[in-house]
Design a protein around this motif. Structure first.
Motif, PDB file in Angstrom:
ATOM      1  N   ASP A 189     -14.587 -11.951  -7.577  1.00  0.00           N
ATOM      2  CA  ASP A 189     -15.728 -11.027  -7.495  1.00  0.00           C
ATOM      3  C   ASP A 189     -15.714  -9.963  -8.582  1.00  0.00           C
ATOM      4  O   ASP A 189     -16.759  -9.607  -9.125  1.00  0.00           O
ATOM      5  CB  ASP A 189     -15.758 -10.350  -6.116  1.00  0.00           C
ATOM      6  CG  ASP A 189     -15.887 -11.374  -5.000  1.00  0.00           C
ATOM      7  OD1 ASP A 189     -16.343 -12.494  -5.295  1.00  0.00           O
ATOM      8  OD2 ASP A 189     -15.511 -11.057  -3.863  1.00  0.00           O
TER       9      ASP A 189
ATOM     10  N   ASP B 202     -10.129 -12.289  -4.045  1.00  0.00           N
ATOM     11  CA  ASP B 202     -11.456 -11.652  -4.120  1.00  0.00           C
ATOM     12  C   ASP B 202     -11.619 -10.925  -5.444  1.00  0.00           C
ATOM     13  O   ASP B 202     -12.688 -10.943  -6.059  1.00  0.00           O
ATOM     14  CB  ASP B 202     -11.634 -10.641  -2.968  1.00  0.00           C
ATOM     15  CG  ASP B 202     -11.930 -11.344  -1.647  1.00  0.00           C
ATOM     16  OD1 ASP B 202     -12.131 -12.573  -1.666  1.00  0.00           O
ATOM     17  OD2 ASP B 202     -11.935 -10.660  -0.609  1.00  0.00           O
TER      18      ASP B 202
ATOM     19  N   ARG C 288      -3.924  -1.364  -7.661  1.00  0.00           N
ATOM     20  CA  ARG C 288      -4.516  -1.651  -6.354  1.00  0.00           C
ATOM     21  C   ARG C 288      -3.406  -1.841  -5.319  1.00  0.00           C
ATOM     22  O   ARG C 288      -2.232  -1.944  -5.657  1.00  0.00           O
ATOM     23  CB  ARG C 288      -5.365  -2.932  -6.429  1.00  0.00           C
ATOM     24  CG  ARG C 288      -6.479  -2.879  -7.477  1.00  0.00           C
ATOM     25  CD  ARG C 288      -7.570  -1.914  -7.080  1.00  0.00           C
ATOM     26  NE  ARG C 288      -8.635  -1.893  -8.070  1.00  0.00           N
ATOM     27  CZ  ARG C 288      -9.750  -2.636  -7.994  1.00  0.00           C
ATOM     28  NH1 ARG C 288      -9.929  -3.486  -7.008  1.00  0.00           N
ATOM     29  NH2 ARG C 288     -10.685  -2.523  -8.928  1.00  0.00           N
ATOM     30  N   ALA C 289      -3.855  -1.927  -4.086  1.00  0.00           N
ATOM     31  CA  ALA C 289      -2.895  -2.104  -3.002  1.00  0.00           C
ATOM     32  C   ALA C 289      -3.304  -3.278  -2.142  1.00  0.00           C
ATOM     33  O   ALA C 289      -4.472  -3.644  -2.088  1.00  0.00           O
ATOM     34  CB  ALA C 289      -2.850  -0.839  -2.156  1.00  0.00           C
ATOM     35  N   TYR C 290      -2.324  -3.844  -1.501  1.00  0.00           N
ATOM     36  CA  TYR C 290      -2.611  -4.766  -0.399  1.00  0.00           C
ATOM     37  C   TYR C 290      -1.947  -4.183   0.848  1.00  0.00           C
ATOM     38  O   TYR C 290      -1.070  -3.316   0.752  1.00  0.00           O
ATOM     39  CB  TYR C 290      -2.107  -6.185  -0.684  1.00  0.00           C
ATOM     40  CG  TYR C 290      -0.613  -6.303  -0.833  1.00  0.00           C
ATOM     41  CD1 TYR C 290       0.219  -6.344   0.286  1.00  0.00           C
ATOM     42  CD2 TYR C 290      -0.024  -6.372  -2.087  1.00  0.00           C
ATOM     43  CE1 TYR C 290       1.599  -6.437   0.148  1.00  0.00           C
ATOM     44  CE2 TYR C 290       1.355  -6.464  -2.224  1.00  0.00           C
ATOM     45  CZ  TYR C 290       2.158  -6.499  -1.105  1.00  0.00           C
ATOM     46  OH  TYR C 290       3.510  -6.583  -1.221  1.00  0.00           O
ATOM     47  N   GLY C 291      -2.395  -4.618   1.985  1.00  0.00           N
ATOM     48  CA  GLY C 291      -1.822  -4.078   3.208  1.00  0.00           C
ATOM     49  C   GLY C 291      -2.328  -4.832   4.418  1.00  0.00           C
ATOM     50  O   GLY C 291      -3.147  -5.757   4.304  1.00  0.00           O
ATOM     51  N   PRO C 292      -1.851  -4.412   5.577  1.00  0.00           N
ATOM     52  CA  PRO C 292      -2.193  -5.159   6.807  1.00  0.00           C
ATOM     53  C   PRO C 292      -3.572  -4.808   7.324  1.00  0.00           C
ATOM     54  O   PRO C 292      -3.732  -4.185   8.376  1.00  0.00           O
ATOM     55  CB  PRO C 292      -1.086  -4.718   7.772  1.00  0.00           C
ATOM     56  CG  PRO C 292      -0.732  -3.345   7.331  1.00  0.00           C
ATOM     57  CD  PRO C 292      -0.932  -3.309   5.841  1.00  0.00           C
ATOM     58  N   MET C 293      -4.579  -5.182   6.593  1.00  0.00           N
ATOM     59  CA  MET C 293      -5.964  -4.944   6.995  1.00  0.00           C
ATOM     60  C   MET C 293      -6.788  -6.170   6.662  1.00  0.00           C
ATOM     61  O   MET C 293      -6.484  -6.858   5.680  1.00  0.00           O
ATOM     62  CB  MET C 293      -6.553  -3.771   6.210  1.00  0.00           C
ATOM     63  CG  MET C 293      -5.995  -2.438   6.578  1.00  0.00           C
ATOM     64  SD  MET C 293      -6.896  -1.169   5.727  1.00  0.00           S
ATOM     65  CE  MET C 293      -5.941   0.252   6.207  1.00  0.00           C
ATOM     66  N   GLY C 294      -7.818  -6.371   7.447  1.00  0.00           N
ATOM     67  CA  GLY C 294      -8.697  -7.493   7.163  1.00  0.00           C
ATOM     68  C   GLY C 294      -9.224  -7.416   5.742  1.00  0.00           C
ATOM     69  O   GLY C 294      -9.705  -6.373   5.310  1.00  0.00           O
ATOM     70  N   GLY C 295      -9.113  -8.495   5.012  1.00  0.00           N
ATOM     71  CA  GLY C 295      -9.590  -8.540   3.627  1.00  0.00           C
ATOM     72  C   GLY C 295      -8.638  -7.928   2.635  1.00  0.00           C
ATOM     73  O   GLY C 295      -8.865  -8.001   1.426  1.00  0.00           O
ATOM     74  N   MET C 296      -7.561  -7.289   3.118  1.00  0.00           N
ATOM     75  CA  MET C 296      -6.654  -6.597   2.212  1.00  0.00           C
ATOM     76  C   MET C 296      -5.258  -7.207   2.215  1.00  0.00           C
ATOM     77  O   MET C 296      -4.333  -6.623   1.675  1.00  0.00           O
ATOM     78  CB  MET C 296      -6.566  -5.116   2.596  1.00  0.00           C
ATOM     79  CG  MET C 296      -7.745  -4.325   2.117  1.00  0.00           C
ATOM     80  SD  MET C 296      -7.785  -4.311   0.306  1.00  0.00           S
ATOM     81  CE  MET C 296      -9.484  -4.701   0.001  1.00  0.00           C
TER      82      MET C 296
ATOM     83  N   ALA D 197       1.463   2.304  -3.798  1.00  0.00           N
ATOM     84  CA  ALA D 197       0.450   2.173  -4.854  1.00  0.00           C
ATOM     85  C   ALA D 197       0.174   3.496  -5.571  1.00  0.00           C
ATOM     86  O   ALA D 197       0.022   3.519  -6.798  1.00  0.00           O
ATOM     87  CB  ALA D 197      -0.844   1.625  -4.264  1.00  0.00           C
TER      88      ALA D 197
ATOM     89  N   VAL E 260       0.797  -1.221   0.000  1.00  0.00           N
ATOM     90  CA  VAL E 260       0.000   0.000   0.000  1.00  0.00           C
ATOM     91  C   VAL E 260       0.836   1.280   0.000  1.00  0.00           C
ATOM     92  O   VAL E 260       0.427   2.293  -0.556  1.00  0.00           O
ATOM     93  CB  VAL E 260      -0.998  -0.026   1.182  1.00  0.00           C
ATOM     94  CG1 VAL E 260      -0.269  -0.010   2.519  1.00  0.00           C
ATOM     95  CG2 VAL E 260      -1.999   1.097   1.089  1.00  0.00           C
TER      96      VAL E 260
END
Lengths: 133, 407
Positions: free
Chosen positions: B108, B104, B88-96, B73, B70
């Protein structure tokens, strides 16, 4: 007779829309156009609830609550009812809930982070509603 | 690096065309979605610097979607050719976390619930290759239960082999930038300037000159600008500079790296710090002659194996076969692509240069040779980006070949 409104009930929903529209100016909302659905798992009574909020150019245009499939939204935030309730009671920060995995976000994180402050402002307004959980 | 969208720009790369070529290969192989993870894949598709662990999801048609840590990004979104919604980003969050965010997205947003997924696996001598780790593979696989996983890195490897005009232009410029580093180093060393100077300092002098000329990174994972002097020149290929002082009577190897729009300039030049002995001169003359011999023999149609054998025979004829390492090149492409030559995985020796690979026009390699006589405290290295041409090769660093004695 208490004037507490049932959390996510019709009266709470209407009060949420009224407060968000009156207390959050488009400038405060950074004139964003976005939408989010909070999905409440493990609700009392075993149902799944949702809270949907939409903004257009910084104005909150829709607040909807209900059961079942929520309206399509740019972001989905999924968690237990109790987690959302704790956030609404200001016992838990939304960011911390996300960072500890208590809430799960679906959507574009890069964009979501730009909206973190806006989301906090929304939550602060909602936390002021006298609520029966 | 700013994005280049004008096809008239000499550094322009047809990135949408690259994606379409990948998608055509996916279609041919029945791959429904491609999950890239290697740095070379990010450079090839995104056309911007992607230093953090990144993933690219390529659907059967339309733009790819890129995921990175993240913190980076927005910067990538500002520089790449693809639109912001596909960064997009990923990071230390639920679902991310990486696995959730990407799986996802595939299920999705792309709506691909099952099928064949191409991914990148293998092995390399190159630290930063970026193949999918075992942890990633098993967790992605668990999160995408309806998919057959197909190792498909060779799609990118094959498509990136022949360099387009914009890529070659970028390499030309990157190589000329490296030459600025060598000029600055030469000027600093001459007339006794080397006295009291350490390897780290000469590395920095060159780095500054190259940065002034437009380099954005010394890019190399083996020590950025690699420098060795004295006995260290005989130790082999990876020589991050040390605080050893450069001394009279010693050899000195300067291997500088510059990055320009993801193209990797790479040129090694050698000196003898005077006074040089006759034996040192003999070694130096051997090495220069070997380099010239190899360069003279590059052309479309030859193979790495042929060149290496010719080089060894030539060295043997000069009586220095014991000192030359038996290979004369490594692969090169945009940032992250710096290892084997060819796109075929030879089952007998997987993921090493295919010695029978037949060079084509507009392929690029780093002509790389190592000469080492550790018992005599001497060695040399030569590296230079070259473009294979129909009848020869274009040597991109224009710094004159030679091993000068300076004092």
């Amino acid at each position: 007779m208490s004037d507490l409104k049932e959390y996510l009930g019709p009266l709470w929903r209407d009060e949420a829309l009224r407060r968000l529209q009156s207390e959050l100016t488009p400038e405060k909302m950074n004139k964003v156009t976005t939408s989010m659905s909070n999905i409440y798992k493990n609700c009392p009574g075993g149902v799944e609830l949702f809270l949907f909020i939409a903004c257009e150019d910084g104005k909150v245009t829709r607040v909807e609550t209900g059961t079942g499939e929520p309206p399509q939204a740019e972001f989905r935030i999924i968690g237990n009812y109790e987690t959302f309730a704790r956030i609404s009671r200001a016992e838990l920060g939304a960011q911390k809930a996300l960072m500890t995995g208590k809430l799960k976000l679906k959507g574009n994180l890069a964009k979501a982070l730009k909206l973190a402050a806006v989301s906090d402002r929304l939550n602060k307004v909602l936390a002021q509603i006298p609520t029966q959980y | 690096m700013p994005r280049i969208l004008d096809p008239q720009d000499k550094y322009y790369i047809d990135n949408p065309g690259r994606v379409k070529a990948i998608q055509a290969q996916m279609h041919k192989r029945g791959i429904d979605v491609y999950l890239g993870s290697r740095i070379r894949t990010m450079s090839f598709v995104m056309d911007t610097f992607c230093p953090w662990r990144s993933y690219i999801v390529i659907p059967p048609e339309g733009q790819p979607t890129y995921f990175t840590f993240v913190v980076d990004a927005l910067r990538v979104g500002d520089e790449t050719w693809i639109d912001g919604d596909h960064v997009r980003a990923y990071g230390p969050m639920g679902g991310m976390d990486q696995v959730s965010a990407i799986t996802d997205f595939i299920k999705d947003e792309l709506g691909i619930k099952k099928g064949r997924i191409g991914y990148e696996d293998g092995i390399s001598a190159y630290t930063a290759e970026g193949n999918l780790s075992h942890w990633e593979y098993t967790h992605f696989k668990d999160a995408l239960p309806g998919f057959e996983w197909v190792n498909s890195h060779d799609i990118i490897d094959a498509l990136s082999l022949i360099k387009d005009k914009g890529t070659i232009e970028r390499f030309r410029t990157a190589s000329l930038i490296v030459d600025e580093g060598h000029k600055a180093a030469r000027a600093a060393l001459e007339s006794g300037g080397y006295r009291g100077m350490t390897e780290t300092v000469i590395a920095g002098i060159a780095a500054l000159a190259m940065r002034k000329a437009g380099s954005v990174s010394e890019w190399n994972f083996a020590g950025l600008n690699e420098i060795s002097s004295g006995f260290r020149t005989g130790l082999g290929a990876c020589t991050p500079p040390t605080t050893k002082e450069i001394q009279a009577g010693e050899p000195l190897m300067l291997d500088f790296h510059a990055m320009f729009k993801l193209a990797l300039g790479d040129h090694s030049h050698n000196y003898l710090i005077g006074p040089a002995t006759k034996r040192q001169r003999w070694h130096a003359d051997n090495f220069v002659a070997i380099i010239q011999k190899v360069i003279d023999n590059y052309h479309a149609g030859t193979t790495p194996g042929t060149l290496a054998a010719m080089m060894m025979d030539f060295a043997e004829s000069r009586g220095c076969g014991d000192f030359i390492q038996p290979a004369c090149e490594h692969g090169i492409g945009l940032f992250g692509d710096e290892w084997r030559i060819g796109a075929i995985v030879n089952p007998d020796l997987p993921y090493w240069t295919d010695q029978d690979h037949v060079y084509s026009e507009n392929e690029m390699v780093v002509c790389a040779m190592q000469y080492a006589a550790p018992e005599e405290n001497i060695g040399f290295r030569y590296e230079n980006d070259i473009v294979i041409t129909k009848d020869g090769c274009e040597v991109l660093s224009k710094y004159p070949l030679g091993i000068e004695e300076i004092s």
